[in-house]
Design a protein around this motif. Structure first.
Motif, short mmCIF file in Angstrom:
data_model
loop_
_atom_site.label_atom_id
_atom_site.label_comp_id
_atom_site.label_asym_id
_atom_site.label_seq_id
_atom_site.Cartn_x
_atom_site.Cartn_y
_atom_site.Cartn_z
N ALA A 1 35.73 36.34 43.64
CA ALA A 1 35.67 36.88 42.29
C ALA A 1 35.47 38.39 42.32
O ALA A 1 36.12 39.13 41.58
N ILE A 2 34.57 38.86 43.19
CA ILE A 2 34.33 40.29 43.32
C ILE A 2 35.59 40.99 43.82
O ILE A 2 35.95 42.08 43.33
N ALA A 3 36.27 40.37 44.79
CA ALA A 3 37.49 40.98 45.33
C ALA A 3 38.55 41.14 44.24
O ALA A 3 39.20 42.19 44.13
N PHE A 4 38.75 40.11 43.42
CA PHE A 4 39.72 40.20 42.33
C PHE A 4 39.28 41.21 41.28
O PHE A 4 40.11 41.95 40.73
N ALA A 5 37.98 41.25 40.98
CA ALA A 5 37.48 42.21 40.00
C ALA A 5 37.70 43.65 40.48
O ALA A 5 38.03 44.54 39.68
N ALA B 1 39.53 36.65 38.68
CA ALA B 1 38.11 36.87 38.98
C ALA B 1 37.25 35.86 38.23
O ALA B 1 36.31 35.28 38.79
N SER B 2 37.56 35.63 36.97
CA SER B 2 36.81 34.66 36.17
C SER B 2 36.97 33.25 36.72
O SER B 2 36.01 32.48 36.79
N TYR B 3 38.20 32.93 37.12
CA TYR B 3 38.47 31.61 37.69
C TYR B 3 37.69 31.41 38.99
O TYR B 3 37.05 30.37 39.19
N ALA B 4 37.71 32.42 39.86
CA ALA B 4 36.99 32.32 41.13
C ALA B 4 35.49 32.20 40.90
O ALA B 4 34.81 31.42 41.58
N ARG B 5 34.97 32.94 39.93
CA ARG B 5 33.54 32.87 39.63
C ARG B 5 33.14 31.48 39.16
O ARG B 5 32.15 30.91 39.63
N LYS B 6 33.94 30.92 38.25
CA LYS B 6 33.62 29.59 37.74
C LYS B 6 33.83 28.51 38.79
O LYS B 6 33.24 27.43 38.72
N SER B 7 34.68 28.81 39.77
CA SER B 7 34.92 27.87 40.86
C SER B 7 33.85 27.96 41.94
O SER B 7 33.88 27.21 42.91
N GLY B 8 32.94 28.94 41.78
CA GLY B 8 31.83 29.07 42.73
C GLY B 8 32.10 29.99 43.90
O GLY B 8 31.32 30.02 44.86
N ASP B 9 33.20 30.74 43.86
CA ASP B 9 33.54 31.65 44.95
C ASP B 9 33.27 33.09 44.49
O ASP B 9 34.19 33.80 44.06
N ARG B 10 32.01 33.53 44.60
CA ARG B 10 31.63 34.85 44.10
C ARG B 10 32.32 35.97 44.86
O ARG B 10 32.74 36.97 44.26
#
Length: 202
Positions: free
Chosen positions: A136-140, A124-133
């Motif tokens: 990131a929400i799905a992983f969270a 989730a943190s990786y996706a958020r920093k990569s710009g894919d919110r």
């Protein structure tokens, strides 16, 4: 005789290195960071590929947020003794230091093998920093589902939802934050501040 002495010499070096590492661990436990770091350096000079020594040095560097932490974890995960936890720590450090290109191959392998809440949270943190919110929400969400009583994971999900442009996500964020505010846990203050911001925007 010389060839017979070599294995003994290498075992002696490994023993001394692990002895230094044990001293370093004790210094770290006492908050004597400089002495701990010096002992780990001495241990690595003696046996630079020793898994236990590398792992201890990497843990200390991570705890102190040192820039060499990622490089140490990189060496740790090359060891045949490296664990899933070691790979998680490596990915977590890389994400926190924005070394995102190096994260993906290791993280992908972790995600392919029954990922636990920690792996999903790192994703989730990786996706958020990569710009894919959205990812990131799905992983969270998956992380919270995997460990439903973890207040930190709930806060991470709420924080991500609060950054969305979807009003339904904001409503869900407020619901999660209210639950966290009602508990005296470690996320209480952060949740209270986030909830105030959400109420303010509503």
């Amino acid at each position: 005789a010389i060839s017979a002495a070599k294995p003994i010499y290498h075992r002696l070096k490994a023993w001394r290195a692990e002895h230094f590492a044990a001293d370093a661990h004790n210094f770290a436990a006492a908050g004597r960071w400089e002495e701990a770091a010096a002992k780990y350096r001495a241990a690595l000079q003696l046996d630079p590929l020793n898994y236990k020594v590398l792992r201890g040095a990497a843990q200390l560097a991570t705890q102190l947020d040192r820039p060499e932490a990622a490089d140490l974890w990189e060496e740790v995960i090359k060891s045949p003794d490296a664990s899933v936890s070691d790979r998680q720590e490596y990915c977590d450090v890389l994400v926190r230091h924005d070394r995102l290109k190096m994260v993906e191959p290791v993280l992908q392998k972790l995600l392919q093998n029954n990922p636990d809440a920690k792996t999903l949270s790192i994703a989730a943190s990786y996706a958020r920093k990569s710009g894919d919110r959205n990812k990131a929400i799905a992983f969270a969400r998956l992380a919270v589902k995997s460990s439903p009583n973890d207040e930190h994971l709930q806060y991470v999900l709420a924080d991500l939802l609060a950054s969305s442009t979807d009003e339904s996500d904001h409503a869900e964020a407020r619901t999660l934050l209210w639950k966290l505010v009602e508990k005296p846990g470690e996320t209480h203050e952060a949740a209270l501040e986030a909830l105030a911001r959400e109420i303010g925007r509503a």
